[in-house]
Design a protein around this motif. Sequence first.
Motif, short mmCIF file in Angstrom:
data_model
loop_
_atom_site.label_atom_id
_atom_site.label_comp_id
_atom_site.label_asym_id
_atom_site.label_seq_id
_atom_site.Cartn_x
_atom_site.Cartn_y
_atom_site.Cartn_z
N SER A 123 0.83 -1.20 0.00
CA SER A 123 0.00 0.00 0.00
C SER A 123 0.87 1.26 0.00
O SER A 123 2.08 1.22 0.28
N LEU A 124 0.23 2.39 -0.30
CA LEU A 124 0.94 3.66 -0.32
C LEU A 124 1.48 4.01 1.07
O LEU A 124 2.59 4.53 1.21
N ALA A 125 0.70 3.69 2.10
CA ALA A 125 1.14 3.99 3.47
C ALA A 125 2.40 3.20 3.82
O ALA A 125 3.32 3.73 4.46
N VAL A 126 2.47 1.94 3.40
CA VAL A 126 3.66 1.13 3.66
C VAL A 126 4.86 1.70 2.92
O VAL A 126 5.97 1.81 3.47
N ASN A 127 4.66 2.08 1.66
CA ASN A 127 5.77 2.65 0.89
C ASN A 127 6.27 3.96 1.49
O ASN A 127 7.48 4.22 1.53
N LEU A 128 5.34 4.81 1.95
CA LEU A 128 5.75 6.08 2.55
C LEU A 128 6.50 5.85 3.87
O LEU A 128 7.39 6.63 4.21
N SER A 129 6.13 4.80 4.60
CA SER A 129 6.80 4.53 5.87
C SER A 129 8.26 4.13 5.66
O SER A 129 9.06 4.19 6.61
N LEU A 130 8.61 3.72 4.45
CA LEU A 130 9.99 3.32 4.17
C LEU A 130 10.90 4.52 3.90
O LEU A 130 12.13 4.38 3.94
N LEU A 131 10.31 5.68 3.64
CA LEU A 131 11.13 6.87 3.36
C LEU A 131 12.02 7.25 4.55
O LEU A 131 13.22 7.50 4.36
N PRO A 132 11.48 7.31 5.79
CA PRO A 132 12.39 7.62 6.90
C PRO A 132 13.44 6.53 7.14
O PRO A 132 14.52 6.83 7.64
N VAL A 133 13.14 5.29 6.78
CA VAL A 133 14.14 4.22 6.92
C VAL A 133 15.33 4.51 6.02
O VAL A 133 16.50 4.45 6.45
N VAL A 149 15.79 5.71 11.60
CA VAL A 149 15.62 4.36 11.05
C VAL A 149 14.70 3.54 11.93
O VAL A 149 13.76 2.88 11.45
N ILE A 150 14.95 3.55 13.24
CA ILE A 150 14.12 2.77 14.17
C ILE A 150 12.67 3.27 14.14
O ILE A 150 11.72 2.47 14.11
N GLY A 151 12.48 4.58 14.14
CA GLY A 151 11.12 5.13 14.05
C GLY A 151 10.45 4.75 12.75
O GLY A 151 9.24 4.46 12.73
N GLY A 152 11.19 4.74 11.65
CA GLY A 152 10.62 4.34 10.37
C GLY A 152 10.19 2.88 10.36
O GLY A 152 9.16 2.54 9.76
N VAL A 153 10.95 2.03 11.03
CA VAL A 153 10.57 0.61 11.10
C VAL A 153 9.29 0.45 11.91
O VAL A 153 8.41 -0.36 11.56
N PHE A 154 9.14 1.20 13.01
CA PHE A 154 7.89 1.16 13.76
C PHE A 154 6.72 1.64 12.89
O PHE A 154 5.62 1.06 12.92
N ALA A 155 6.94 2.70 12.12
CA ALA A 155 5.89 3.19 11.23
C ALA A 155 5.55 2.16 10.16
O ALA A 155 4.38 1.98 9.79
N TYR A 156 6.57 1.47 9.66
CA TYR A 156 6.35 0.41 8.67
C TYR A 156 5.48 -0.71 9.25
O TYR A 156 4.53 -1.19 8.60
N ASN A 157 5.79 -1.15 10.48
CA ASN A 157 4.99 -2.21 11.12
C ASN A 157 3.55 -1.76 11.33
O ASN A 157 2.60 -2.55 11.15
N HIS A 158 3.37 -0.50 11.73
CA HIS A 158 2.02 0.03 11.93
C HIS A 158 1.25 0.09 10.61
O HIS A 158 0.09 -0.32 10.53
N ALA A 159 1.91 0.58 9.56
CA ALA A 159 1.23 0.69 8.26
C ALA A 159 0.92 -0.68 7.69
O ALA A 159 -0.13 -0.88 7.07
N ARG A 160 1.81 -1.64 7.88
CA ARG A 160 1.57 -2.97 7.36
C ARG A 160 0.39 -3.65 8.03
O ARG A 160 -0.34 -4.43 7.42
#
Length: 366
Positions: free
Chosen positions: A166-176, A329-340
């Motif tokens: 999804s778009l939300a998952v892709n956007l969460s990878l930007l801070p990573v 990076v750590i915050g982006g991974v948390f955002a990725y898990n939330h979006a997924r």
Amino acid sequence: MADRSRRGGAAPADGSGANQPERESSSEATRMSLGARTALFMSLWYACSGATLFGNKHILSTLKADPNVLAMSQMLITALFGAVKMYGPSCVGGKPHSSPLSTQESRPLRNFLVDMLIVGVMRFATVMAGLISLKYVAVSFTETVKSSAPFFTVLFARILLKEHTSLAVNLSLLPVVAGLALCSANELSFTPIGFFAAVFNNCIDCVQNVFSKKLLSTHYNYINLQFYTSAAALVVQLPILLLRPVFIYGQREEAEESTGLNRELLFYLILNGAFFHLQSVMAYGVMGLISPVSQSVANTLKRALLIWLSVLYFGNPVTWASACGTSIVIGGVFAYNHARRYYPYRPPPDLPISSCNCASSSSNRA
């Protein structure tokens, strides 16, 4: 009379109402038992992962051991433990674990050997790349690069499996990606060899996860897959270890960099190999108690904890920009898990749903 009848009808005739408090108490005890087991397995998982990581750094940097020797010892001890788990029960009169060769008698041996060759090469490459990275850069930086695994998982899932996100998952990878770039640009221990070894470790590990998940969906299970892949990695690595003195012959500095096998090094190799195996066992134990998303979050917390513990233990100098990049990076991974979890990909009605969701189970064992 009617009132008595109503009062009498309020209680079940079979007396099950009297057992309701007992069932609630049993359910509460079960939840507490599950929580205690989860906390125990997670604590052991964290401890074994930390012992393996710090042990790797100590063996490579302090004892000056050859990464090939360390990788060989880890695969050998893992294969020995796997052999005990597979064939040990039959030695004491129990039922042995199933083997792919016995459960699939019609399956050609050639296919089995090809599977093991592929996964053996990938596992050997993953272990070696991780150890080379630890040898050349700080532990905290290696773990930061490994924390960016979701980006590589989504990338390879899209390339190999044509899986959409999804778009939300892709956007969460930007801070990573941004955090990794910031951390790399300001890391004091940065070296190209260490950085690219860590990135290569991430890439191969993601491909290995996809391939292992494909094998687990057939006639393999975690026990025999762990044993066969460790044995296959040993077979792949042995010629490289034997031929290495020929490759470095005449290169005095590189030959003198690694120390010979002594009693102290042998002790640390055995201890490190045991922790290396136990961290996988504990990861599988946690996997059976919590959801994949919860384990992914727990794995992110583990990496964050190991990053800062390594900074305190080894005393590596860290710039503010590098620390900020690690936090991003750590915050982006948390955002990725939330979006997924809350914003999964929903294909249009005319597109088929992907049959494999590798991103939901990536890198939860390391």
